[in-house]
Design a protein around this motif. Structure first.
Motif, short mmCIF file in Angstrom:
data_model
loop_
_atom_site.label_atom_id
_atom_site.label_comp_id
_atom_site.label_asym_id
_atom_site.label_seq_id
_atom_site.Cartn_x
_atom_site.Cartn_y
_atom_site.Cartn_z
N PHE A 142 29.83 36.84 46.10
CA PHE A 142 30.10 35.71 46.97
C PHE A 142 29.49 36.07 48.32
CE2 PHE A 142 32.63 33.41 50.11
CZ PHE A 142 32.50 32.12 49.64
N GLU A 143 28.37 35.46 48.66
CA GLU A 143 27.65 35.85 49.87
C GLU A 143 27.47 34.68 50.83
OE1 GLU A 143 24.17 38.44 49.39
OE2 GLU A 143 24.62 38.50 47.25
N LYS A 144 27.76 34.94 52.08
CA LYS A 144 27.47 34.02 53.16
C LYS A 144 26.88 34.85 54.29
CE LYS A 144 30.65 30.38 52.13
NZ LYS A 144 30.83 29.07 52.65
N ASP A 145 25.99 34.26 55.07
CA ASP A 145 25.30 35.00 56.13
C ASP A 145 26.23 35.69 57.10
OD1 ASP A 145 22.84 34.32 55.08
OD2 ASP A 145 22.54 32.60 56.41
N GLU A 146 27.37 35.10 57.40
CA GLU A 146 28.29 35.67 58.39
C GLU A 146 29.04 36.90 57.89
OE1 GLU A 146 32.10 32.82 57.34
OE2 GLU A 146 30.48 32.03 58.56
N MET A 147 28.98 37.19 56.58
CA MET A 147 29.77 38.27 56.00
C MET A 147 29.09 39.62 56.17
SD MET A 147 30.92 36.25 52.52
CE MET A 147 32.17 37.41 51.99
N ALA A 148 29.82 40.58 56.76
CA ALA A 148 29.32 41.95 56.90
C ALA A 148 29.46 42.72 55.60
CB ALA A 148 30.06 42.67 58.02
N THR A 149 30.51 42.40 54.83
CA THR A 149 30.70 43.00 53.51
C THR A 149 30.72 41.88 52.49
OG1 THR A 149 33.11 42.95 53.71
CG2 THR A 149 32.00 44.97 54.40
N ILE A 150 30.21 42.18 51.32
CA ILE A 150 30.07 41.19 50.27
C ILE A 150 30.97 41.55 49.09
CG2 ILE A 150 28.43 40.11 48.65
CD1 ILE A 150 27.93 39.51 51.67
N PRO A 151 31.80 40.61 48.63
CA PRO A 151 32.61 40.86 47.44
C PRO A 151 31.71 40.84 46.18
CG PRO A 151 33.52 39.05 48.73
CD PRO A 151 32.17 39.35 49.27
N PHE A 152 31.76 41.93 45.44
CA PHE A 152 31.08 42.02 44.16
C PHE A 152 32.16 41.90 43.08
CE2 PHE A 152 27.72 43.58 46.67
CZ PHE A 152 26.57 43.70 45.91
N PHE A 153 31.96 40.98 42.16
CA PHE A 153 32.87 40.82 41.04
C PHE A 153 32.22 41.52 39.85
CE2 PHE A 153 33.77 37.49 43.99
CZ PHE A 153 35.16 37.51 44.06
N LEU A 154 32.91 42.53 39.34
CA LEU A 154 32.38 43.36 38.26
C LEU A 154 33.23 43.20 37.02
CD1 LEU A 154 31.79 46.55 40.43
CD2 LEU A 154 30.08 44.86 39.75
N LYS A 155 32.58 42.95 35.90
CA LYS A 155 33.28 42.77 34.63
C LYS A 155 33.44 44.12 33.95
CE LYS A 155 33.18 40.38 30.24
NZ LYS A 155 32.28 39.83 29.23
N ILE A 156 34.67 44.44 33.59
CA ILE A 156 34.94 45.69 32.88
C ILE A 156 34.50 45.53 31.44
CG2 ILE A 156 36.70 47.32 32.12
CD1 ILE A 156 38.38 46.36 34.58
N GLU A 157 33.55 46.35 31.04
CA GLU A 157 33.06 46.33 29.66
C GLU A 157 33.80 47.36 28.81
OE1 GLU A 157 31.11 43.98 28.71
OE2 GLU A 157 30.29 43.28 30.63
N SER A 158 34.11 48.52 29.40
CA SER A 158 34.82 49.59 28.71
C SER A 158 35.60 50.39 29.73
CB SER A 158 33.84 50.54 28.00
OG SER A 158 33.07 49.87 27.04
N MET A 159 36.62 51.13 29.26
CA MET A 159 37.40 52.00 30.13
C MET A 159 37.53 53.37 29.50
SD MET A 159 41.24 51.46 31.62
CE MET A 159 41.93 52.65 32.77
N TYR A 160 37.44 54.38 30.34
CA TYR A 160 37.62 55.78 29.94
C TYR A 160 39.01 56.22 30.38
CZ TYR A 160 36.94 60.88 30.21
OH TYR A 160 37.07 62.24 30.10
N ILE A 161 39.78 56.82 29.47
CA ILE A 161 41.10 57.36 29.77
C ILE A 161 41.16 58.77 29.19
CG2 ILE A 161 43.59 57.16 29.35
CD1 ILE A 161 43.17 54.13 29.06
N ASN A 162 41.61 59.73 30.02
CA ASN A 162 41.71 61.11 29.56
C ASN A 162 42.91 61.78 30.22
OD1 ASN A 162 41.28 63.64 28.52
ND2 ASN A 162 39.53 64.10 29.83
N GLY A 163 44.04 61.78 29.55
CA GLY A 163 45.21 62.52 30.01
C GLY A 163 45.98 61.87 31.14
N GLU A 164 46.88 62.66 31.72
CA GLU A 164 47.74 62.22 32.82
C GLU A 164 46.90 61.94 34.06
OE1 GLU A 164 51.16 61.69 32.67
OE2 GLU A 164 50.78 61.95 30.53
#
Length: 182
Positions: A142-164
């Motif tokens: 979501f980008e507008k010229d006035e924005m110093a930071t840009i929200p990136f929407f990222l789709k989770i394809e996979s997740m890694y889990i290893n222990g506590e």
């Protein structure tokens, strides 16, 4: 007291937001472009949807002091992929170092001797030793010229889990250990 955000400087808005929207999990984002690894922490990060599974991270456009785009910003735009490592409290010091501004021809992984481990061939590696990571693709921005930071929407394809897992989050200017909810 009422503070009108339209009447204060952006740095003051940032301070008020970052010290009151707490805790903020840290997305330690690994990107890869032309075989160069980039690793950087971002604390404007959160989950936004489970259908589709989306996270949002807000990324600055330009490196402070350098006239070039932030590597994470550029790399995700170009490759459409990122691996988000969730930071454990034991990794705080090395994670902090990766927040330093380096020229684009330098890799934080090489500069700070950070070991990586490739889990999925089609995605950037994880930081060796992390217990949780998301392998994501760019869903949109979501980008507008006035924005110093840009929200990136990222789709989770996979997740890694290893222990506590003992997650670390930003709380104002500092950090806090969070309780694992397994």
């Amino acid at each position: 007291m009422i503070i009108n955000f339209n009447e204060i400087e952006s740095i003051e808005r940032y301070k008020l937001m970052s010290q009151n929207i707490i805790p903020r999990p840290i997305a330690w984002i690994m990107t890869e472009n032309n075989r160069r690894l980039n690793l950087a922490p971002f604390s404007y990060f959160t989950g936004v949807s489970s259908v589709p599974p989306l996270v949002m991270v807000s990324i600055g456009r330009v490196k402070k002091g350098l006239n070039e785009p932030k590597d994470t910003f550029k790399n995700i735009k170009e490759t459409k992929k990122a691996t988000i490592c969730l930071v454990e409290s034991s990794m705080k010091d090395i994670m902090d170092k990766t927040g330093e501004i380096l020229p684009s021809n330098k890799s934080e992984v090489e500069e700070f001797n950070i070991e990586t481990k490739r889990i999925l061939e089609d995605f950037p590696p994880i930081v060796k030793g992390v217990k949780r990571a998301f392998f994501t693709t760019l869903y949109g921005t979501f980008e507008k010229d006035e924005m110093a930071t840009i929200p990136f929407f990222l789709k989770i394809e996979s997740m890694y889990i290893n222990g506590e897992f003992e997650p670390l989050a930003r709380v104002g200017k500092g950090y806090a250990k969070l309780v694992d909810m397994e």
